[in-house]
Design a protein around this motif. Sequence first.
Motif, mmCIF file in Angstrom:
data_model
loop_
_atom_site.group_PDB
_atom_site.id
_atom_site.type_symbol
_atom_site.label_atom_id
_atom_site.label_comp_id
_atom_site.label_asym_id
_atom_site.label_seq_id
_atom_site.Cartn_x
_atom_site.Cartn_y
_atom_site.Cartn_z
ATOM 1 N N UNK A 16 0.824 -1.210 0.000
ATOM 2 C CA UNK A 16 0.000 0.000 0.000
ATOM 3 C C UNK A 16 0.861 1.265 0.000
ATOM 4 N N UNK A 17 1.945 1.227 0.781
ATOM 5 C CA UNK A 17 2.833 2.382 0.821
ATOM 6 C C UNK A 17 3.485 2.651 -0.515
ATOM 7 N N UNK A 18 3.886 1.594 -1.222
ATOM 8 C CA UNK A 18 4.501 1.754 -2.531
ATOM 9 C C UNK A 18 3.504 2.307 -3.549
ATOM 10 N N UNK A 19 2.257 1.842 -3.472
ATOM 11 C CA UNK A 19 1.219 2.343 -4.380
ATOM 12 C C UNK A 19 1.026 3.840 -4.181
ATOM 13 N N UNK A 20 0.929 4.270 -2.925
ATOM 14 C CA UNK A 20 0.733 5.700 -2.643
ATOM 15 C C UNK A 20 1.951 6.519 -3.054
ATOM 16 N N UNK A 21 3.146 6.014 -2.736
ATOM 17 C CA UNK A 21 4.365 6.768 -3.050
ATOM 18 C C UNK A 21 4.557 6.921 -4.557
ATOM 19 N N UNK A 22 4.455 5.813 -5.295
ATOM 20 C CA UNK A 22 4.687 5.865 -6.738
ATOM 21 C C UNK A 22 3.663 6.757 -7.437
ATOM 22 N N UNK A 23 2.420 6.695 -7.010
ATOM 23 C CA UNK A 23 1.387 7.541 -7.623
ATOM 24 C C UNK A 23 1.674 9.015 -7.370
ATOM 25 N N UNK A 24 2.056 9.327 -6.142
ATOM 26 C CA UNK A 24 2.364 10.723 -5.808
ATOM 27 C C UNK A 24 3.600 11.198 -6.564
ATOM 28 N N UNK A 25 4.654 10.375 -6.628
ATOM 29 C CA UNK A 25 5.884 10.781 -7.298
ATOM 30 C C UNK A 25 5.686 10.975 -8.804
ATOM 31 N N UNK A 26 4.907 10.107 -9.424
ATOM 32 C CA UNK A 26 4.770 10.159 -10.875
ATOM 33 C C UNK A 26 3.711 11.156 -11.347
ATOM 34 N N UNK A 27 2.654 11.348 -10.538
ATOM 35 C CA UNK A 27 1.531 12.153 -11.023
ATOM 36 C C UNK A 27 1.132 13.311 -10.116
ATOM 37 N N UNK A 28 1.646 13.327 -8.877
ATOM 38 C CA UNK A 28 1.241 14.356 -7.931
ATOM 39 C C UNK A 28 -0.090 14.088 -7.262
ATOM 40 N N UNK A 29 -0.705 12.943 -7.550
ATOM 41 C CA UNK A 29 -2.009 12.602 -6.978
ATOM 42 C C UNK A 29 -1.818 11.863 -5.658
ATOM 43 N N UNK A 30 -2.513 12.318 -4.623
ATOM 44 C CA UNK A 30 -2.470 11.663 -3.314
ATOM 45 C C UNK A 30 -3.564 10.600 -3.252
ATOM 46 N N UNK A 31 -3.215 9.456 -2.671
ATOM 47 C CA UNK A 31 -4.160 8.355 -2.538
ATOM 48 C C UNK A 31 -4.508 8.092 -1.084
ATOM 49 N N UNK A 32 -5.726 7.614 -0.869
ATOM 50 C CA UNK A 32 -6.154 7.190 0.453
ATOM 51 C C UNK A 32 -6.158 5.676 0.529
ATOM 52 N N UNK A 33 -7.348 5.090 0.486
ATOM 53 C CA UNK A 33 -7.460 3.644 0.592
ATOM 54 C C UNK A 33 -6.856 2.949 -0.631
ATOM 55 N N UNK A 34 -6.230 1.802 -0.395
ATOM 56 C CA UNK A 34 -5.628 0.991 -1.457
ATOM 57 C C UNK A 34 -6.180 -0.425 -1.331
ATOM 58 N N UNK A 35 -6.609 -0.986 -2.466
ATOM 59 C CA UNK A 35 -7.164 -2.340 -2.460
ATOM 60 C C UNK A 35 -6.452 -3.213 -3.475
ATOM 61 N N UNK A 36 -5.952 -4.352 -3.010
ATOM 62 C CA UNK A 36 -5.312 -5.316 -3.910
ATOM 63 C C UNK A 36 -6.364 -5.937 -4.826
ATOM 64 N N UNK A 37 -5.983 -6.202 -6.088
ATOM 65 C CA UNK A 37 -6.930 -6.799 -7.033
ATOM 66 C C UNK A 37 -6.403 -8.063 -7.705
ATOM 67 N N UNK A 38 -5.152 -8.058 -8.161
ATOM 68 C CA UNK A 38 -4.630 -9.211 -8.898
ATOM 69 C C UNK A 38 -3.115 -9.119 -8.964
ATOM 70 N N UNK A 39 -2.492 -10.249 -9.337
ATOM 71 C CA UNK A 39 -1.041 -10.264 -9.558
ATOM 72 C C UNK A 39 -0.739 -11.000 -10.847
ATOM 73 N N UNK A 40 0.480 -10.813 -11.345
ATOM 74 C CA UNK A 40 0.877 -11.438 -12.608
ATOM 75 C C UNK A 40 2.380 -11.686 -12.636
ATOM 76 N N UNK A 41 2.805 -12.926 -12.913
ATOM 77 C CA UNK A 41 4.236 -13.150 -13.164
ATOM 78 C C UNK A 41 4.629 -12.384 -14.431
ATOM 79 N N UNK A 42 5.787 -11.766 -14.407
ATOM 80 C CA UNK A 42 6.226 -10.948 -15.549
ATOM 81 C C UNK A 42 7.698 -11.289 -15.805
#
Length: 317
Positions: A219-245
Motif C-alpha cells: 500500500x505504501x509503494x502504491x501511494x508513493x509511486x502515484x504521488x511521485x509520478x503524477x502528484x495525486x495523493x491516494x487514500x485507501x488501497x485495495x489489492x486486485x490481482x497479480x501477474x508473473x512478468x
Amino acid sequence: MKSLFETLAEEASRLTAFAGNTLDRRSEQRPEGCLEEALGDARALVYAVSENRLLIKFGESADALFTLGEIEPLRPDLVGAILLGFTQGGEPRLMIPLQAKAEELPAPIKALDYRSVYQQHLLSPAQLGEMAQGASLLAWNQATRHCGLCGAPTQARAGGYRRYCDTCDKEFFPRTDPVVIMLAVDEEADCCLLGRSPHFRPGMFSCLAGFLEPGETIEGAVRRETLEESGIRLGRVRYHASQPWPFPHSLMIGCYGEALSREISFDGTELEDCRWFSRAEVRALLSSPGGQAPSVPPEGSIAHRLITDWALAGERQ
C-alpha cells in the motif's frame, strides 16, 4: 451465511498472461540428482532457448516443446537446464539453453523473444506460464554464475532453483522483483488516472507502476509511486490481482487506489502524458483497435485487467 471465499468474484489473476502454469513444481522434493533423473526420462519434453529467445517449430501450428533428441544437434547446455516440474501424468518439463545461435537453426524452427511469443498468442495459457517460469529462472541463473561475496564460480543445484558457492559455503536462491501497478480512481467524478510513458507504442495509456522498495508495504509503494509520478495523493488501497512478468523476473502486484486530489503534476521524464479518463472514455479505449489511436495495453496484461474490471464494474453488478 456464505463464507468469505464464496462471496469473492472470479480470481482476476487467473485472467492474466503467464498465470496459467499447471505443472507440479514439487518444490519440497528437489533432491540432488533430480535434474539428471528428469533428463533421463524418455517422456521428458523441453523448451529450448537460444540467445534468450524461445525456439518454436512452425508448421500447421506453433509448437514450443521438443524431445531431447530433437535438440541434440543444437548443442544443449544440460548443466544449465532448468527442471520446471511435472505434468499430471508425471512427464518432466524442462527449459534448456542451447549453444547454437539463432541463425544456425534449421527450418521450420525459429527463435522468438518471449514478449513476441506472448503478443502473438503462439502458446496455450498453460505453456505461456511454463515459459515464464523457465525464462525467469534462466535469467537468474545466468546472472548468478559467481558468488556475490567472494567472486568464485557457483554451481546450480535442485534443478536450477539454488546456486551454491563451494568457496564460502553460501547458497543463493532465485529472486523475484515485486512491482506495484495501480489504477487511481476518483469515485465521485467516476474517472481513473492513466499515464503514458515515452517507450509506449503510439497512443497507448496505462496504469502507473513502480518497484516496491525495501522496508515498504504494498500500500505504501502504491501511494508513493502515484504521488511521485503524477502528484495525486491516494487514500485507501485495495489489492486486485497479480501477474508473473518474466522480463526478467518480476511479480506485478495490481491495486486500486482512492484518489484524494485531482491536480496532476508530472516531470515529463517517466511520463510524457498523464490525465483523467471518464468511465465512458475508458470503455472507448478498450474497444480501440490500437495503431495511432488512443488505446490501453493488450489483453492479458495486468494493466488491461485493472482497467477493464474498473470500466465494466457497473455492468457486472
